[in-house]
Scaffold this motif. Structure first.
Motif, mmCIF file in Angstrom:
data_model
loop_
_atom_site.group_PDB
_atom_site.id
_atom_site.type_symbol
_atom_site.label_atom_id
_atom_site.label_comp_id
_atom_site.label_asym_id
_atom_site.label_seq_id
_atom_site.Cartn_x
_atom_site.Cartn_y
_atom_site.Cartn_z
ATOM 1 N N GLN A 170 0.813 -1.217 0.000
ATOM 2 C CA GLN A 170 0.000 0.000 0.000
ATOM 3 C C GLN A 170 0.842 1.259 0.000
ATOM 4 O O GLN A 170 0.388 2.309 -0.474
ATOM 5 C CB GLN A 170 -0.921 -0.011 1.228
ATOM 6 N N LYS A 171 2.044 1.198 0.534
ATOM 7 C CA LYS A 171 2.896 2.382 0.551
ATOM 8 C C LYS A 171 3.446 2.732 -0.827
ATOM 9 O O LYS A 171 3.854 3.882 -1.056
ATOM 10 C CB LYS A 171 4.055 2.154 1.530
ATOM 11 N N LEU A 172 3.486 1.743 -1.734
ATOM 12 C CA LEU A 172 4.007 1.998 -3.080
ATOM 13 C C LEU A 172 2.907 2.590 -3.950
ATOM 14 O O LEU A 172 1.722 2.238 -3.829
ATOM 15 C CB LEU A 172 4.540 0.702 -3.693
ATOM 16 N N GLU A 173 3.274 3.452 -4.853
ATOM 17 C CA GLU A 173 2.291 4.177 -5.655
ATOM 18 C C GLU A 173 1.902 3.435 -6.926
ATOM 19 O O GLU A 173 0.728 3.312 -7.258
ATOM 20 C CB GLU A 173 2.847 5.566 -6.007
ATOM 21 N N SER A 174 2.879 2.902 -7.665
ATOM 22 C CA SER A 174 2.589 2.296 -8.959
ATOM 23 C C SER A 174 2.451 0.781 -8.829
ATOM 24 O O SER A 174 2.951 0.159 -7.884
ATOM 25 C CB SER A 174 3.697 2.623 -9.959
ATOM 26 N N GLU A 175 1.755 0.222 -9.835
ATOM 27 C CA GLU A 175 1.561 -1.224 -9.880
ATOM 28 C C GLU A 175 2.863 -1.965 -10.152
ATOM 29 O O GLU A 175 3.096 -3.052 -9.622
ATOM 30 C CB GLU A 175 0.531 -1.553 -10.966
ATOM 31 N N GLU A 176 3.719 -1.398 -10.971
ATOM 32 C CA GLU A 176 4.979 -2.048 -11.319
ATOM 33 C C GLU A 176 5.902 -2.150 -10.113
ATOM 34 O O GLU A 176 6.596 -3.151 -9.928
ATOM 35 C CB GLU A 176 5.670 -1.289 -12.455
ATOM 36 N N GLU A 177 5.912 -1.130 -9.276
ATOM 37 C CA GLU A 177 6.757 -1.175 -8.090
ATOM 38 C C GLU A 177 6.290 -2.267 -7.124
ATOM 39 O O GLU A 177 7.106 -2.914 -6.461
ATOM 40 C CB GLU A 177 6.734 0.185 -7.389
ATOM 41 N N ARG A 178 4.974 -2.455 -7.043
ATOM 42 C CA ARG A 178 4.458 -3.487 -6.151
ATOM 43 C C ARG A 178 4.800 -4.888 -6.652
ATOM 44 O O ARG A 178 5.066 -5.795 -5.868
ATOM 45 C CB ARG A 178 2.938 -3.339 -6.015
ATOM 46 N N LYS A 179 4.772 -5.071 -7.964
ATOM 47 C CA LYS A 179 5.071 -6.392 -8.505
ATOM 48 C C LYS A 179 6.512 -6.811 -8.260
ATOM 49 O O LYS A 179 6.800 -8.000 -8.088
ATOM 50 C CB LYS A 179 4.776 -6.428 -10.004
ATOM 51 N N VAL A 180 7.437 -5.861 -8.257
ATOM 52 C CA VAL A 180 8.862 -6.191 -8.103
ATOM 53 C C VAL A 180 9.351 -5.879 -6.696
ATOM 54 O O VAL A 180 10.566 -5.741 -6.480
ATOM 55 C CB VAL A 180 9.706 -5.426 -9.141
ATOM 56 N N LEU A 181 8.433 -5.784 -5.729
ATOM 57 C CA LEU A 181 8.845 -5.462 -4.366
ATOM 58 C C LEU A 181 9.771 -6.529 -3.787
ATOM 59 O O LEU A 181 10.753 -6.222 -3.113
ATOM 60 C CB LEU A 181 7.603 -5.303 -3.484
ATOM 61 N N LEU A 182 9.469 -7.807 -4.039
ATOM 62 C CA LEU A 182 10.248 -8.911 -3.475
ATOM 63 C C LEU A 182 11.363 -9.384 -4.399
ATOM 64 O O LEU A 182 12.089 -10.315 -4.051
ATOM 65 C CB LEU A 182 9.327 -10.096 -3.164
ATOM 66 N N ALA A 183 11.501 -8.773 -5.583
ATOM 67 C CA ALA A 183 12.466 -9.281 -6.564
ATOM 68 C C ALA A 183 13.907 -9.113 -6.092
ATOM 69 O O ALA A 183 14.785 -9.909 -6.452
ATOM 70 C CB ALA A 183 12.265 -8.580 -7.907
ATOM 71 N N GLY A 184 14.184 -8.109 -5.286
ATOM 72 C CA GLY A 184 15.565 -7.848 -4.889
ATOM 73 C C GLY A 184 16.021 -8.576 -3.644
ATOM 74 O O GLY A 184 17.185 -8.416 -3.248
ATOM 75 N N LEU A 185 15.160 -9.380 -3.018
ATOM 76 C CA LEU A 185 15.565 -10.102 -1.817
ATOM 77 C C LEU A 185 16.582 -11.187 -2.159
ATOM 78 O O LEU A 185 16.406 -11.931 -3.124
ATOM 79 C CB LEU A 185 14.346 -10.720 -1.133
ATOM 80 N N LEU A 186 17.652 -11.278 -1.367
ATOM 81 C CA LEU A 186 18.736 -12.228 -1.638
ATOM 82 C C LEU A 186 18.451 -13.570 -0.974
ATOM 83 O O LEU A 186 17.999 -13.635 0.177
ATOM 84 C CB LEU A 186 20.066 -11.674 -1.120
ATOM 85 N N ILE A 187 18.718 -14.639 -1.714
ATOM 86 C CA ILE A 187 18.556 -16.006 -1.215
ATOM 87 C C ILE A 187 19.937 -16.632 -1.145
ATOM 88 O O ILE A 187 20.695 -16.622 -2.122
ATOM 89 C CB ILE A 187 17.644 -16.832 -2.147
ATOM 90 N N LYS A 188 20.254 -17.209 0.021
ATOM 91 C CA LYS A 188 21.549 -17.854 0.210
ATOM 92 C C LYS A 188 21.347 -19.365 0.249
ATOM 93 O O LYS A 188 20.701 -19.894 1.144
ATOM 94 C CB LYS A 188 22.193 -17.378 1.512
ATOM 95 N N THR A 189 21.914 -20.054 -0.756
ATOM 96 C CA THR A 189 21.819 -21.513 -0.848
ATOM 97 C C THR A 189 23.187 -22.072 -1.200
ATOM 98 O O THR A 189 23.768 -21.730 -2.234
ATOM 99 C CB THR A 189 20.804 -21.933 -1.928
ATOM 100 N N GLY A 190 23.694 -22.945 -0.328
ATOM 101 C CA GLY A 190 24.966 -23.596 -0.605
ATOM 102 C C GLY A 190 26.124 -22.646 -0.755
ATOM 103 O O GLY A 190 27.008 -22.870 -1.597
ATOM 104 N N GLY A 191 26.141 -21.555 -0.007
ATOM 105 C CA GLY A 191 27.225 -20.595 -0.116
ATOM 106 C C GLY A 191 27.088 -19.635 -1.273
ATOM 107 O O GLY A 191 27.949 -18.770 -1.465
ATOM 108 N N LYS A 192 26.035 -19.759 -2.065
ATOM 109 C CA LYS A 192 25.816 -18.863 -3.199
ATOM 110 C C LYS A 192 24.612 -17.975 -2.913
ATOM 111 O O LYS A 192 23.715 -18.339 -2.169
ATOM 112 C CB LYS A 192 25.584 -19.666 -4.487
ATOM 113 N N GLU A 193 24.613 -16.824 -3.516
ATOM 114 C CA GLU A 193 23.527 -15.867 -3.345
ATOM 115 C C GLU A 193 22.853 -15.619 -4.685
ATOM 116 O O GLU A 193 23.516 -15.519 -5.721
ATOM 117 C CB GLU A 193 24.054 -14.542 -2.782
ATOM 118 N N ARG A 194 21.561 -15.515 -4.651
ATOM 119 C CA ARG A 194 20.780 -15.159 -5.835
ATOM 120 C C ARG A 194 19.547 -14.395 -5.370
ATOM 121 O O ARG A 194 19.192 -14.417 -4.197
ATOM 122 C CB ARG A 194 20.360 -16.410 -6.625
#
Length: 445
Positions: A397-421
């Motif tokens: 709700q704090k984001l204004e545009s629809e595109e920003e809401r869709k990619v809100l979680l896209a930048g979260l880093l996942i650490k698996t087996g010593g690698k990040e993605r």
């Protein structure tokens, strides 16, 4: 005379002052005390001046005393206030029958309640027995138990080939049951299953492995090619005719031809499409004709081909098929339920939520894992950033545009087996649509 008569009356009506009660003999009714005020008439002694009579001794005086008794009052039933109750009315025949009918109805109601309780107890007992049997049946369907019921059948003709001892040694090391006997299809390997729940009945599995050498396969391809073009190629090959007869007798059989490649005869490797080049050079056929042969076998005869490097490859293939067959009953059992993905297991009951709220984070993670291609690691990353669905909705709700809401979680880093993605825009957009869409029929993928 007057004095003497007065003396007799005094002796007759003198009331004893003693506290002892004297029972009246031969009187069935109990003695009643008179509650009226006792009156004692004093005794009068009469005598002459010259000769005075001695006083009576105390014992004689006690014997002469008499207790006045009153007749018992008539017994009448009195009410709570002391008022005599009216005479009990005699019940009529209809009232007696009505009371008997009510008593019979109460008795029948008690019997029905007792029968219902007994029936409920019996149904509960039957349900417990059914659950125990179902649990035992599920236990027998586990892969480790199903392996004990499988028997690998090996045709004796295969033991004449060099390297077949690898297969026998592997089966013995795994402690799997195998039986060397003639099969309906020569040079084949089959499987049979023992059913303990059905009186140890033996059933044959549909999978069949036909093991042939490279030279035998070179003879098989032209015969299949001729059969594909409308000719009769069964007489040109010793394996095609028995194979077609075997499939005609039982169309449900799934045959896989294992072609053992001998490195002594061919120095090239079978990796990639090298076997097609070898076939084309050995048979004088182009690759298109070879593809047509393979497609004809797979589509029309339900026969697939696998090229292996010697008997070690055959052994690995037999082990893979055996393990797959051991898992098959359990998978079929889970697919018969209304929700195949909800099988009994450690996670079937979900996460436990305590009164203090502990466990809600695990529920939030499991909710995210219900989405397609959302692994536990991805769900844990999202829940670490947003500890509850409400916090995630507030961030949207704090984001204004629809595109920003869709990619809100896209930048979260996942650490698996010593690698990040990163989670990426696809999963982020799917999570956004799942929690904000108002369309219940929306397809997330």
């Amino acid at each position: 005379m007057d004095k003497m008569s007065a003396l007799r009356r005094a002796k007759t009506w003198e009331i004893s002052e003693s506290e002892d009660e004297i029972e009246v003999e031969n009187k069935p009714t109990p003695e009643l005390k008179c509650h009226e005020k006792e009156t004692t008439i004093p005794s009068i002694t009469v005598g002459t001046n010259d000769d005075k009579s001695p006083q009576s001794p105390p014992a004689a005086k006690n014997k002469s005393r008499k207790t006045s008794t009153l007749p018992p009052p008539p017994q009448t039933s009195a009410g709570p206030g002391g008022t005599p109750s009216p005479t009990r009315k005699r019940r009529s025949k209809e009232e007696m029958e009505l009371d008997m009918q009510k008593a019979q109805e109460r008795k029948e109601a008690r019997e029905r309640a007792k029968a219902a309780k007994a029936q409920e107890k019996e149904e509960k007992k039957v349900e417990q027995q059914r659950r125990r049997e179902a649990a035992q049946r599920i236990k027998t369907l586990r892969p480790e138990n199903c392996l004990k019921c499988l028997t690998v059948g090996i045709d004796p003709a295969l033991l004449q080939q060099e390297g077949s001892d690898i297969l026998l040694g592997t089966l013995s090391s795994f402690e799997w049951k195998f039986l060397i006997e003639s099969q309906r299809l020569s040079h084949s390997i089959t499987w049979s299953r023992q059913l303990p729940e059905d009186g140890d009945k033996i059933v044959e599995e549909e999978q069949v492995l036909l093991v042939i050498g490279w030279s035998d396969f070179l003879d098989l391809v032209p015969a299949v090619n001729l059969l594909n073009k409308g000719g009769d190629g069964t007489g040109r090959n010793s394996f095609l005719s028995p194979l077609l007869e075997f499939l005609n007798r039982d169309a449900k059989k799934v045959v896989t031809i294992l072609v053992t490649y001998s490195p002594l005869e061919h120095t090239s490797s079978l990796s990639g499409d090298s076997y097609k080049e070898t076939l084309a050079s050995d048979l004088g056929m182009d690759q298109l004709e070879i593809e047509e042969v393979l497609v004809h076998l797979q589509l029309y005869k339900n026969v697939s081909l696998v090229f292996l490097d010697g008997w070690q490859g055959v052994t690995n293939q037999v082990a893979a098929v055996t393990k797959a067959l051991s898992k098959r009953p359990y998978k079929l059992q889970t697919e018969q339920s209304e929700l195949p993905f909800c099988v009994d297991g450690s996670w079937a009951s979900g996460a436990r939520v305590e009164r203090d709220g502990s466990g809600l984070e695990q529920v939030w993670a499991l909710q995210l894992q219900q989405l397609n291609r959302v692994s536990p690691v991805v769900a844990a990353t999202v829940t670490a950033a947003y500890q509850s669905p409400q916090l995630l909705l507030q961030a949207y709700q704090k984001l204004e545009s629809e595109e920003e809401r869709k990619v809100l979680l896209a930048g979260l880093l996942i650490k698996t087996g010593g690698k990040e993605r990163r989670i990426g825009p696809e999963i982020s957009s799917r999570v956004y649509r799942c929690f904000t869409s108002q369309n219940p029929q929306l397809v997330l993928d």
